[in-house]
Design a protein around this motif. Structure first.
Motif, PDB file in Angstrom:
ATOM      1  N   CYS A 294      -3.248  19.667  42.724  1.00  0.00           N
ATOM      2  CA  CYS A 294      -3.808  19.467  41.589  1.00  0.00           C
ATOM      3  C   CYS A 294      -3.496  18.127  41.075  1.00  0.00           C
ATOM      4  O   CYS A 294      -2.191  17.859  40.924  1.00  0.00           O
ATOM      5  CB  CYS A 294      -3.457  20.514  40.428  1.00  0.00           C
ATOM      6  SG  CYS A 294      -4.287  20.176  38.881  1.00  0.00           S
ATOM      7  N   ALA A 295      -4.450  17.063  41.037  1.00  0.00           N
ATOM      8  CA  ALA A 295      -4.273  15.667  40.498  1.00  0.00           C
ATOM      9  C   ALA A 295      -4.369  15.649  39.105  1.00  0.00           C
ATOM     10  O   ALA A 295      -5.417  15.882  38.327  1.00  0.00           O
ATOM     11  CB  ALA A 295      -5.128  14.768  41.207  1.00  0.00           C
ATOM     12  N   LEU A 296      -3.249  15.639  38.361  1.00  0.00           N
ATOM     13  CA  LEU A 296      -3.222  15.678  36.857  1.00  0.00           C
ATOM     14  C   LEU A 296      -2.282  14.654  36.363  1.00  0.00           C
ATOM     15  O   LEU A 296      -1.455  14.190  36.650  1.00  0.00           O
ATOM     16  CB  LEU A 296      -2.869  17.088  36.650  1.00  0.00           C
ATOM     17  CG  LEU A 296      -2.399  17.508  35.062  1.00  0.00           C
ATOM     18  CD1 LEU A 296      -3.617  17.350  34.275  1.00  0.00           C
ATOM     19  CD2 LEU A 296      -2.020  18.980  35.206  1.00  0.00           C
ATOM     20  N   SER A 297      -3.027  13.877  35.554  1.00  0.00           N
ATOM     21  CA  SER A 297      -2.467  12.505  34.717  1.00  0.00           C
ATOM     22  C   SER A 297      -2.116  11.672  36.034  1.00  0.00           C
ATOM     23  O   SER A 297      -1.183  11.204  36.183  1.00  0.00           O
ATOM     24  CB  SER A 297      -1.290  13.160  34.045  1.00  0.00           C
ATOM     25  OG  SER A 297      -0.552  11.877  33.659  1.00  0.00           O
ATOM     26  N   TYR A 298      -3.063  11.744  36.957  1.00  0.00           N
ATOM     27  CA  TYR A 298      -2.891  11.181  38.462  1.00  0.00           C
ATOM     28  C   TYR A 298      -3.736   9.829  38.173  1.00  0.00           C
ATOM     29  O   TYR A 298      -4.739   9.721  37.930  1.00  0.00           O
ATOM     30  CB  TYR A 298      -3.414  12.074  39.380  1.00  0.00           C
ATOM     31  CG  TYR A 298      -3.512  11.407  40.738  1.00  0.00           C
ATOM     32  CD1 TYR A 298      -2.544  11.470  41.477  1.00  0.00           C
ATOM     33  CD2 TYR A 298      -4.595  10.631  41.259  1.00  0.00           C
ATOM     34  CE1 TYR A 298      -2.273  10.737  42.780  1.00  0.00           C
ATOM     35  CE2 TYR A 298      -4.438   9.973  42.476  1.00  0.00           C
ATOM     36  CZ  TYR A 298      -3.213   9.957  43.073  1.00  0.00           C
ATOM     37  OH  TYR A 298      -3.126   9.385  44.280  1.00  0.00           O
ATOM     38  N   GLY A 299      -3.095   8.581  38.955  1.00  0.00           N
ATOM     39  CA  GLY A 299      -3.998   7.577  39.171  1.00  0.00           C
ATOM     40  C   GLY A 299      -3.178   7.164  40.640  1.00  0.00           C
ATOM     41  O   GLY A 299      -2.009   6.980  40.632  1.00  0.00           O
ATOM     42  N   GLY A 300      -4.299   6.596  41.515  1.00  0.00           N
ATOM     43  CA  GLY A 300      -3.678   6.227  42.752  1.00  0.00           C
ATOM     44  C   GLY A 300      -2.879   5.110  42.724  1.00  0.00           C
ATOM     45  O   GLY A 300      -1.798   4.853  43.282  1.00  0.00           O
ATOM     46  N   ARG A 301      -3.289   4.135  42.022  1.00  0.00           N
ATOM     47  CA  ARG A 301      -2.473   2.741  41.741  1.00  0.00           C
ATOM     48  C   ARG A 301      -1.053   2.946  41.234  1.00  0.00           C
ATOM     49  O   ARG A 301      -0.060   2.493  41.688  1.00  0.00           O
ATOM     50  CB  ARG A 301      -3.259   1.611  41.007  1.00  0.00           C
ATOM     51  CG  ARG A 301      -4.140   1.366  41.858  1.00  0.00           C
ATOM     52  CD  ARG A 301      -4.951  -0.038  40.883  1.00  0.00           C
ATOM     53  NE  ARG A 301      -5.832  -0.539  41.784  1.00  0.00           N
ATOM     54  CZ  ARG A 301      -6.680  -1.586  41.440  1.00  0.00           C
ATOM     55  NH1 ARG A 301      -6.569  -2.116  40.187  1.00  0.00           N
ATOM     56  NH2 ARG A 301      -7.494  -2.194  41.963  1.00  0.00           N
ATOM     57  N   ASP A 302      -1.037   3.871  40.098  1.00  0.00           N
ATOM     58  CA  ASP A 302       0.385   4.315  39.739  1.00  0.00           C
ATOM     59  C   ASP A 302       1.225   5.009  40.394  1.00  0.00           C
ATOM     60  O   ASP A 302       2.367   4.788  40.436  1.00  0.00           O
ATOM     61  CB  ASP A 302      -0.138   5.303  38.397  1.00  0.00           C
ATOM     62  CG  ASP A 302       1.053   5.806  37.759  1.00  0.00           C
ATOM     63  OD1 ASP A 302       1.733   5.318  37.063  1.00  0.00           O
ATOM     64  OD2 ASP A 302       1.227   6.986  37.955  1.00  0.00           O
ATOM     65  N   GLU A 303       0.542   5.887  41.464  1.00  0.00           N
ATOM     66  CA  GLU A 303       1.400   6.594  42.518  1.00  0.00           C
ATOM     67  C   GLU A 303       1.902   5.534  43.366  1.00  0.00           C
ATOM     68  O   GLU A 303       3.083   5.644  43.709  1.00  0.00           O
ATOM     69  CB  GLU A 303       0.450   7.495  43.042  1.00  0.00           C
ATOM     70  CG  GLU A 303       1.076   8.300  44.080  1.00  0.00           C
ATOM     71  CD  GLU A 303       0.204   9.135  44.919  1.00  0.00           C
ATOM     72  OE1 GLU A 303      -0.887   8.529  45.347  1.00  0.00           O
ATOM     73  OE2 GLU A 303       0.586  10.246  45.560  1.00  0.00           O
ATOM     74  N   ILE A 304       1.213   4.646  43.628  1.00  0.00           N
ATOM     75  CA  ILE A 304       1.697   3.560  44.494  1.00  0.00           C
ATOM     76  C   ILE A 304       2.802   2.795  44.047  1.00  0.00           C
ATOM     77  O   ILE A 304       3.819   2.382  44.462  1.00  0.00           O
ATOM     78  CB  ILE A 304       0.775   2.550  45.000  1.00  0.00           C
ATOM     79  CG1 ILE A 304      -0.384   3.393  46.029  1.00  0.00           C
ATOM     80  CG2 ILE A 304       1.071   1.394  45.938  1.00  0.00           C
ATOM     81  CD1 ILE A 304      -1.632   2.704  46.312  1.00  0.00           C
ATOM     82  N   VAL A 305       2.457   2.039  42.416  1.00  0.00           N
ATOM     83  CA  VAL A 305       3.600   1.513  41.676  1.00  0.00           C
ATOM     84  C   VAL A 305       4.863   2.339  41.698  1.00  0.00           C
ATOM     85  O   VAL A 305       5.949   1.767  41.739  1.00  0.00           O
ATOM     86  CB  VAL A 305       3.091   1.101  40.609  1.00  0.00           C
ATOM     87  CG1 VAL A 305       4.118   0.640  39.731  1.00  0.00           C
ATOM     88  CG2 VAL A 305       1.981   0.047  40.696  1.00  0.00           C
ATOM     89  N   ARG A 306       4.728   3.676  41.515  1.00  0.00           N
ATOM     90  CA  ARG A 306       5.829   4.553  41.257  1.00  0.00           C
ATOM     91  C   ARG A 306       6.804   4.537  42.626  1.00  0.00           C
ATOM     92  O   ARG A 306       8.031   4.603  42.754  1.00  0.00           O
ATOM     93  CB  ARG A 306       5.436   5.739  40.777  1.00  0.00           C
ATOM     94  CG  ARG A 306       5.066   6.000  39.152  1.00  0.00           C
ATOM     95  CD  ARG A 306       5.095   7.371  38.675  1.00  0.00           C
ATOM     96  NE  ARG A 306       3.796   8.042  39.113  1.00  0.00           N
ATOM     97  CZ  ARG A 306       3.686   8.957  39.743  1.00  0.00           C
ATOM     98  NH1 ARG A 306       4.518   9.451  40.499  1.00  0.00           N
ATOM     99  NH2 ARG A 306       2.478   9.476  40.252  1.00  0.00           N
TER     100      ARG A 306
END
Ligand code: IPE
Ligand code: IPE
Ligand code: MG
Length: 238
Positions: free
Chosen positions: A131-143
């Motif tokens: 479940c993608a929740l409070s999800y952003g693809g770019r944010d995931e990459i930055v994290r």
């Protein structure tokens, strides 16, 4: 339903159009979200019977935090209620529940509900529900990049493979098929890294009207695709 060729089949869905569904009927937007949850339940259950291995559902994007406070509250309440309400069903159906996204912005309430369902279902293997929740693809990459810095990983060890393992989707194969409802032709920051070679299926259907028959149709359509991954078919030179 799925055959050998579809081993480890992963579908992602951008569940869009709840607000428009409600507005078209003169209803408040939350009625669309409520109806949307009913579709989620059906699609999750049917995914188990279709033999899909991973289903990634885009429930709430990081950008969605910019919506009016009242709408966010309704969506979060609905999500929490659904997570708690589906507990027994997930155990019974052998569904593994997992949230991907930025957990820092979630309230302790919903975080508790998420973490207890994740823990209770971590050994299930019928279907992985991401479940993608409070999800952003770019944010995931930055994290993921921040984890590299924190772990002081030497640059020669940073490969696509090691990088993938630092994403929220670690150890989950990339989506084969991404479906977006409601006629919008964009990915809106969903699985930005993972969608590099995904096949896309766009439909005008609004999410609250999306049926298991249409899911089946999307899968059938996917099967007609020729996935080349940049290569050429074996021809006279091969
Ligand atoms: C998708 O429906 C659900 C979420 C983004 C939470 P929308 O709320 O975006 O519906 P539309 O696009 O306004 O119709
Ligand atoms: C994408 O839908 C996010 C979800 C479906 C959860 P949006 O409605 O937020 O996307 P945009 O604003 O149309 O790109
Ligand atoms: Mg939308």
């Amino acid at each position: 339903m799925m055959n050998k060729k579809d081993k480890n089949f992963h579908i992602g869905i951008i569940m869009d159009g709840n607000g428009r569904w409600a507005e078209m009927r003169g209803l408040p937007r939350y009625e669309g979200h409520k109806r949307g949850v009913e579709r989620v339940k059906e699609i999750v259950n049917v995914s188990v019977s279709y033999g899909i291995d991973v289903l990634s559902l885009y429930a709430f994007s990081l950008e969605n935090w910019m919506r009016p406070h009242e709408e966010i509250t309704v969506i979060m309440k609905l999500l929490e209620k659904t997570i708690n309400g589906e507990f027994m069903n997930f155990i019974k159906e052998g569904i593994r529940f997992k949230v991907i996204g930025n957990r820092e912005r979630l309230s302790p309430h919903i975080l508790n509900a998420i973490e207890s369902l994740e823990r209770a279902t971590e050994n299930n293997n019928n279907l992985i529900l991401q479940c993608a929740l409070s999800y952003g693809g770019r944010d995931e990459i930055v994290r993921a990049a921040r984890k590299i810095a924190t772990l002081k990983i030497p640059s020669e060890n940073i490969t696509e493979e090691t990088f993938s393992k630092l994403l929220d989707t670690a150890n989950i194969a990339d989506p084969d098929l991404i479906i977006r409802t409601s006629g919008e032709l964009r990915i809106s920051n969903f699985l930005t890294w993972q969608a590099a070679y995904s096949e896309f299926y766009f439909t005008e259907t609004l999410w609250p009207d999306f049926t298991k028959e249409e899911l089946f149709e999307a899968i059938q359509n996917y099967r007609t695709r020729d996935r080349r991954f940049g290569k050429v078919k074996r021809g006279i030179f091969a």
